[in-house]
Design a protein around this motif. Structure first.
Motif, PDB file in Angstrom:
ATOM      1  N   GLY A 151       0.805  -1.209   0.000  1.00 47.49           N
ATOM      2  CA  GLY A 151       0.000   0.000   0.000  1.00 47.49           C
ATOM      3  C   GLY A 151       0.836   1.257   0.000  1.00 47.49           C
ATOM      4  O   GLY A 151       0.501   2.255  -0.668  1.00 47.49           O
ATOM      5  N   GLU A 152       1.946   1.244   0.732  1.00 43.17           N
ATOM      6  CA  GLU A 152       2.822   2.413   0.761  1.00 43.17           C
ATOM      7  C   GLU A 152       3.454   2.658  -0.602  1.00 43.17           C
ATOM      8  O   GLU A 152       3.555   3.810  -1.053  1.00 43.17           O
ATOM      9  N   LYS A 153       3.870   1.584  -1.264  1.00 42.41           N
ATOM     10  CA  LYS A 153       4.465   1.740  -2.595  1.00 42.41           C
ATOM     11  C   LYS A 153       3.447   2.309  -3.589  1.00 42.41           C
ATOM     12  O   LYS A 153       3.759   3.185  -4.394  1.00 42.41           O
ATOM     13  N   VAL A 154       2.234   1.766  -3.543  1.00 40.33           N
ATOM     14  CA  VAL A 154       1.178   2.233  -4.445  1.00 40.33           C
ATOM     15  C   VAL A 154       0.857   3.702  -4.171  1.00 40.33           C
ATOM     16  O   VAL A 154       0.725   4.518  -5.085  1.00 40.33           O
ATOM     17  N   GLY A 155       0.698   4.030  -2.899  1.00 40.72           N
ATOM     18  CA  GLY A 155       0.375   5.405  -2.540  1.00 40.72           C
ATOM     19  C   GLY A 155       1.444   6.393  -2.952  1.00 40.72           C
ATOM     20  O   GLY A 155       1.147   7.499  -3.414  1.00 40.72           O
ATOM     21  N   GLU A 156       2.712   6.007  -2.770  1.00 39.28           N
ATOM     22  CA  GLU A 156       3.812   6.887  -3.158  1.00 39.28           C
ATOM     23  C   GLU A 156       3.815   7.141  -4.666  1.00 39.28           C
ATOM     24  O   GLU A 156       4.080   8.255  -5.119  1.00 39.28           O
ATOM     25  N   LEU A 157       3.525   6.105  -5.434  1.00 38.65           N
ATOM     26  CA  LEU A 157       3.581   6.237  -6.887  1.00 38.65           C
ATOM     27  C   LEU A 157       2.384   6.983  -7.451  1.00 38.65           C
ATOM     28  O   LEU A 157       2.522   7.872  -8.297  1.00 38.65           O
ATOM     29  N   TYR A 158       1.180   6.631  -6.972  1.00 41.24           N
ATOM     30  CA  TYR A 158      -0.044   7.160  -7.578  1.00 41.24           C
ATOM     31  C   TYR A 158      -0.644   8.339  -6.816  1.00 41.24           C
ATOM     32  O   TYR A 158      -1.484   9.062  -7.371  1.00 41.24           O
ATOM     33  N   GLN A 159      -0.254   8.509  -5.548  1.00 44.16           N
ATOM     34  CA  GLN A 159      -0.935   9.488  -4.688  1.00 44.16           C
ATOM     35  C   GLN A 159      -2.429   9.180  -4.639  1.00 44.16           C
ATOM     36  O   GLN A 159      -3.266  10.089  -4.556  1.00 44.16           O
ATOM     37  N   ALA A 160      -2.756   7.924  -4.733  1.00 42.73           N
ATOM     38  CA  ALA A 160      -4.140   7.453  -4.779  1.00 42.73           C
ATOM     39  C   ALA A 160      -4.112   5.939  -4.595  1.00 42.73           C
ATOM     40  O   ALA A 160      -3.047   5.318  -4.693  1.00 42.73           O
ATOM     41  N   PRO A 161      -5.264   5.325  -4.318  1.00 40.13           N
ATOM     42  CA  PRO A 161      -5.276   3.869  -4.158  1.00 40.13           C
ATOM     43  C   PRO A 161      -4.963   3.113  -5.439  1.00 40.13           C
ATOM     44  O   PRO A 161      -4.591   1.937  -5.387  1.00 40.13           O
ATOM     45  N   MET A 162      -5.130   3.758  -6.585  1.00 40.80           N
ATOM     46  CA  MET A 162      -4.894   3.090  -7.863  1.00 40.80           C
ATOM     47  C   MET A 162      -4.757   4.116  -8.965  1.00 40.80           C
ATOM     48  O   MET A 162      -5.103   5.288  -8.790  1.00 40.80           O
TER      49      MET A 162
END
Length: 264
Positions: free
Chosen positions: A227-238
């Motif tokens: 979740g942290e990796k996703v959030g850092e990349l997208y600034q969103a859940p997806m």
């Protein structure tokens, strides 16, 4: 994702294609209704009415489409529309078929995979332009000229690659089902910001203090890390665009394996 504002409605199927008088729908779709031989020239055309209904649905959602509202868009009364289109049910069939006509239909010498990608991207673009389509259940498909031409075009993407006729139909349906589900997610993600007035990042930041009080992240090490990796990349859940591209390639990979097995 188009920058056009998406209508804030629930994209759950609430209308059904083919729910009106099938004879009248077919006559209107194929332009074979009888025209009066006498009297004044009609002020409107079925095409005028269909265009106005689509414009209204694009702007306000399918719930906004009624014979009264369409009449207002055209500067006439609802009663005057009934001499052209008998009800909203038949009008909906006309709207769907006309929108299908917007999809590019270009035969090419590209490999089947590239042709199916083109089919998928064309369908996705259509839904993003007209998100109200997600509110229409099409178990009884519209058999208008554009709908049939679209089906013919999509089938040609896998014509001659070694699939049976039934498998060709199933492959086209698989692509359509994938696009339908993916684009629903994309539209809902865009809609969330419009409804709340907050970006995904702002929404998550507003929840962070409460989550820190009630959740021990050590109990969820994998979810926390990912979740942290996703959030850092997208600034969103997806990222709906990235999810669509990833999923489309995996669907095509599966079709490729199936095709190899079917032809071996």
């Amino acid at each position: 994702m188009s920058s056009r504002r998406l209508t804030m409605v629930s994209y759950v199927a609430k209308e059904y294609s083919g729910s009106g008088d099938p004879t009248r729908s077919m006559q209107l779709l194929w332009g074979i209704q009888e025209r009066p031989k006498r009297g004044p020239k009609p002020r409107l055309t079925v095409e005028d009415i269909t265009r106005a209904a689509i414009t209204l649905a694009d702007a306000e959602g399918l719930e906004a489409v009624s014979m009264r509202r369409v009449g207002e868009q055209l500067g006439v009364t609802a009663m005057s529309l009934y001499s052209y289109v008998p009800s909203k049910a038949e009008l909906l069939d006309l709207m769907i078929d006309r929108v299908y006509g917007e999809m590019p239909r270009t035969d090419s010498d590209e490999p089947w995979r590239a042709r199916l990608e083109r089919v998928a991207r064309g369908a996705r673009a259509m839904y993003l332009r007209h998100p109200w389509l997600l509110q229409v259940a099409t178990a009884r498909p519209v058999l208008g000229p554009n709908a049939i031409a679209r089906y013919e075009h999509d089938l040609r993407a896998v014509e001659g690659v070694g699939l049976s006729d039934l498998d060709m139909d199933l492959v086209v349906a698989l692509i359509g089902d994938y696009v339908h589900g993916s684009v629903r997610t994309a539209i809902e993600a865009a809609q969330a910001e419009e409804r709340t007035g907050m970006t995904d990042l702002q929404w998550w930041e507003s929840l962070a203090p409460l989550l820190e009080k009630v959740v021990d992240w050590r109990d969820y090490p994998v979810a926390t890390r990912v979740g942290e990796k996703v959030g850092e990349l997208y600034q969103a859940p997806m990222d709906p665009e990235r999810s669509f591209e990833f999923g489309l390639q995996r669907v095509l990979d599966g079709i490729e394996v199936y095709l190899k097995n079917a032809t071996s």
